[in-house]
Design a protein around this motif. Structure first.
Motif, mmCIF file in Angstrom:
data_model
loop_
_atom_site.group_PDB
_atom_site.id
_atom_site.type_symbol
_atom_site.label_atom_id
_atom_site.label_comp_id
_atom_site.label_asym_id
_atom_site.label_seq_id
_atom_site.Cartn_x
_atom_site.Cartn_y
_atom_site.Cartn_z
ATOM 1 N N CYS A 1 -1.072 14.822 1.271
ATOM 2 C CA CYS A 1 0.012 15.306 2.131
ATOM 3 C C CYS A 1 1.362 15.133 1.433
ATOM 4 O O CYS A 1 2.245 15.971 1.564
ATOM 5 C CB CYS A 1 0.022 14.561 3.456
ATOM 6 N N ILE A 2 1.515 14.031 0.677
ATOM 7 C CA ILE A 2 2.804 13.749 0.056
ATOM 8 C C ILE A 2 3.125 14.672 -1.108
ATOM 9 O O ILE A 2 4.213 14.618 -1.659
ATOM 10 C CB ILE A 2 2.922 12.267 -0.375
ATOM 11 N N ASP A 3 2.166 15.539 -1.495
ATOM 12 C CA ASP A 3 2.491 16.544 -2.500
ATOM 13 C C ASP A 3 3.518 17.531 -1.947
ATOM 14 O O ASP A 3 4.323 18.076 -2.705
ATOM 15 C CB ASP A 3 1.232 17.301 -2.942
ATOM 16 N N CYS A 4 3.482 17.750 -0.639
ATOM 17 C CA CYS A 4 4.425 18.687 -0.006
ATOM 18 C C CYS A 4 5.407 17.991 0.933
ATOM 19 O O CYS A 4 6.524 18.454 1.108
ATOM 20 C CB CYS A 4 3.671 19.740 0.796
ATOM 21 N N HIS A 5 4.988 16.916 1.572
ATOM 22 C CA HIS A 5 5.794 16.273 2.606
ATOM 23 C C HIS A 5 6.244 14.884 2.167
ATOM 24 O O HIS A 5 5.446 14.101 1.662
ATOM 25 C CB HIS A 5 4.985 16.124 3.906
ATOM 26 N N ASN A 6 7.508 14.582 2.403
ATOM 27 C CA ASN A 6 8.025 13.240 2.193
ATOM 28 C C ASN A 6 7.849 12.499 3.516
ATOM 29 O O ASN A 6 8.464 12.864 4.511
ATOM 30 C CB ASN A 6 9.508 13.304 1.807
ATOM 31 N N PRO A 7 7.031 11.442 3.562
ATOM 32 C CA PRO A 7 6.805 10.760 4.845
ATOM 33 C C PRO A 7 8.065 10.108 5.417
ATOM 34 O O PRO A 7 8.136 9.852 6.604
ATOM 35 C CB PRO A 7 5.740 9.717 4.526
ATOM 36 N N HIS B 1 -3.670 23.607 4.256
ATOM 37 C CA HIS B 1 -3.471 23.502 2.808
ATOM 38 C C HIS B 1 -4.558 22.660 2.152
ATOM 39 O O HIS B 1 -4.290 21.673 1.479
ATOM 40 C CB HIS B 1 -2.084 22.929 2.486
ATOM 41 N N ILE B 2 -5.791 23.061 2.358
ATOM 42 C CA ILE B 2 -6.941 22.299 1.867
ATOM 43 C C ILE B 2 -6.964 22.233 0.342
ATOM 44 O O ILE B 2 -7.545 21.328 -0.234
ATOM 45 C CB ILE B 2 -8.267 22.874 2.432
ATOM 46 N N ASP B 3 -6.300 23.176 -0.338
ATOM 47 C CA ASP B 3 -6.282 23.128 -1.801
ATOM 48 C C ASP B 3 -5.450 21.951 -2.325
ATOM 49 O O ASP B 3 -5.603 21.544 -3.465
ATOM 50 C CB ASP B 3 -5.766 24.443 -2.373
ATOM 51 N N LYS B 4 -4.583 21.417 -1.492
ATOM 52 C CA LYS B 4 -3.783 20.245 -1.872
ATOM 53 C C LYS B 4 -4.600 18.990 -1.574
ATOM 54 O O LYS B 4 -5.256 18.888 -0.549
ATOM 55 C CB LYS B 4 -2.482 20.178 -1.069
ATOM 56 N N ASN B 5 -4.518 18.021 -2.460
ATOM 57 C CA ASN B 5 -5.264 16.784 -2.246
ATOM 58 C C ASN B 5 -4.543 15.814 -1.334
ATOM 59 O O ASN B 5 -5.162 15.100 -0.583
ATOM 60 C CB ASN B 5 -5.540 16.087 -3.581
ATOM 61 N N ALA C 1 11.015 11.596 5.193
ATOM 62 C CA ALA C 1 11.848 12.733 5.622
ATOM 63 C C ALA C 1 10.939 13.965 5.700
ATOM 64 O O ALA C 1 11.036 14.863 4.881
ATOM 65 C CB ALA C 1 12.991 12.960 4.654
ATOM 66 N N PRO C 2 10.021 14.002 6.687
ATOM 67 C CA PRO C 2 9.010 15.058 6.709
ATOM 68 C C PRO C 2 9.573 16.471 6.925
ATOM 69 O O PRO C 2 8.891 17.445 6.665
ATOM 70 C CB PRO C 2 8.091 14.662 7.851
ATOM 71 N N TRP C 3 10.810 16.590 7.390
ATOM 72 C CA TRP C 3 11.389 17.909 7.574
ATOM 73 C C TRP C 3 11.743 18.554 6.241
ATOM 74 O O TRP C 3 11.963 19.735 6.156
ATOM 75 C CB TRP C 3 12.615 17.831 8.474
ATOM 76 N N GLN C 4 11.796 17.733 5.188
ATOM 77 C CA GLN C 4 12.094 18.264 3.849
ATOM 78 C C GLN C 4 10.782 18.591 3.151
ATOM 79 O O GLN C 4 10.040 17.707 2.756
ATOM 80 C CB GLN C 4 12.863 17.240 3.018
ATOM 81 N N ILE C 5 10.482 19.867 3.011
ATOM 82 C CA ILE C 5 9.257 20.287 2.329
ATOM 83 C C ILE C 5 9.554 20.350 0.838
ATOM 84 O O ILE C 5 10.523 20.966 0.401
ATOM 85 C CB ILE C 5 8.781 21.672 2.841
ATOM 86 N N LYS C 6 8.703 19.693 0.045
ATOM 87 C CA LYS C 6 8.869 19.720 -1.412
ATOM 88 C C LYS C 6 8.411 21.071 -1.936
ATOM 89 O O LYS C 6 7.470 21.654 -1.443
ATOM 90 C CB LYS C 6 8.029 18.617 -2.058
ATOM 91 N N LYS C 7 9.061 21.555 -2.935
ATOM 92 C CA LYS C 7 8.683 22.839 -3.527
ATOM 93 C C LYS C 7 7.780 22.624 -4.708
ATOM 94 O O LYS C 7 7.859 21.713 -5.437
ATOM 95 C CB LYS C 7 9.937 23.607 -3.981
ATOM 96 N N GLU D 1 0.831 -1.188 0.000
ATOM 97 C CA GLU D 1 0.000 0.000 0.000
ATOM 98 C C GLU D 1 0.879 1.256 0.000
ATOM 99 O O GLU D 1 1.879 1.330 0.703
ATOM 100 C CB GLU D 1 -0.868 -0.029 1.269
ATOM 101 N N LEU D 2 0.513 2.218 -0.803
ATOM 102 C CA LEU D 2 1.194 3.515 -0.813
ATOM 103 C C LEU D 2 0.196 4.567 -0.347
ATOM 104 O O LEU D 2 -0.527 5.145 -1.161
ATOM 105 C CB LEU D 2 1.713 3.848 -2.221
ATOM 106 N N PRO D 3 0.111 4.773 0.960
ATOM 107 C CA PRO D 3 -0.901 5.701 1.478
ATOM 108 C C PRO D 3 -0.612 7.127 1.024
ATOM 109 O O PRO D 3 0.462 7.652 1.253
ATOM 110 C CB PRO D 3 -0.784 5.555 2.996
ATOM 111 N N ASP D 4 -1.583 7.731 0.362
ATOM 112 C CA ASP D 4 -1.367 9.097 -0.095
ATOM 113 C C ASP D 4 -2.572 9.997 0.153
ATOM 114 O O ASP D 4 -2.629 11.109 -0.329
ATOM 115 C CB ASP D 4 -0.989 9.103 -1.580
#
Length: 150
Positions: free
Chosen positions: A136-142, A130-134, A144-150, A99-102
């Motif tokens: 969490c993994i669009d911005c956060h790497n589970p 960030h309700i406009d995002k569907n 390495a959650p301290w690394q925010i994706k741009k 499973e790839l929970p997203d």
């Protein structure tokens, strides 16, 4: 003998009798044989099919993820907590996918705001964060959650 006792004593004896009969049928045969548990449960559990492989099995093939995870806030959580049971995947990694929970709701199981959790777990209100995002993994790497994706 007071008249109340003449009524209560047979009722009390009846309750004790019903309890002993029920206990005879409801308590498993091997209960108390080797301790305060059902001794036959040991053999029953040996016959169960294993579904979880354990974090070490994941590390054998996914060493790079495991190394990244060691420095993460999720380091103490088993891979299978998020990705599901991995025994079948370990046996057939090419055919059985994990499973790839997203979905936001999945992350929200642990990270949605709940005042009873205290400050041990990072919490956000997933209804407004960030309700406009569907996802969490669009911005956060589970991993390495301290690394925010741009």
């Amino acid at each position: 003998m007071p008249p109340q006792l003449k009524t209560l004593l047979p009722l009390f004896a009846g309750f004790i009798l019903i309890f002993l009969i029920a206990r005879h049928f409801l308590v498993p045969e091997s209960f108390g044989e080797k301790g305060h548990y059902r001794f036959n449960s040991i053999e029953d559990n040996k016959e169960r099919v294993l579904n979880y492989a354990g974090k070490e099995a994941c590390t054998e093939c996914h060493a790079e993820r495991a190394t990244l995870l060691q420095t993460d806030v999720h380091a103490t959580i088993s891979c299978e907590s998020c990705h599901g049971p991995g025994m079948a995947h370990c046996a057939n990694p090419k055919t059985v996918k994990l499973e790839l929970p997203d979905q936001r709701e999945f992350c929200g199981k642990c990270h949605d705001f709940n005042p009873t959790r205290g400050k041990v777990i990072q919490q956000v209100d997933i209804k407004v964060h960030h309700i406009d995002k569907n996802r969490c993994i669009d911005c956060h790497n589970p991993h390495a959650p301290w690394q925010i994706k741009k």
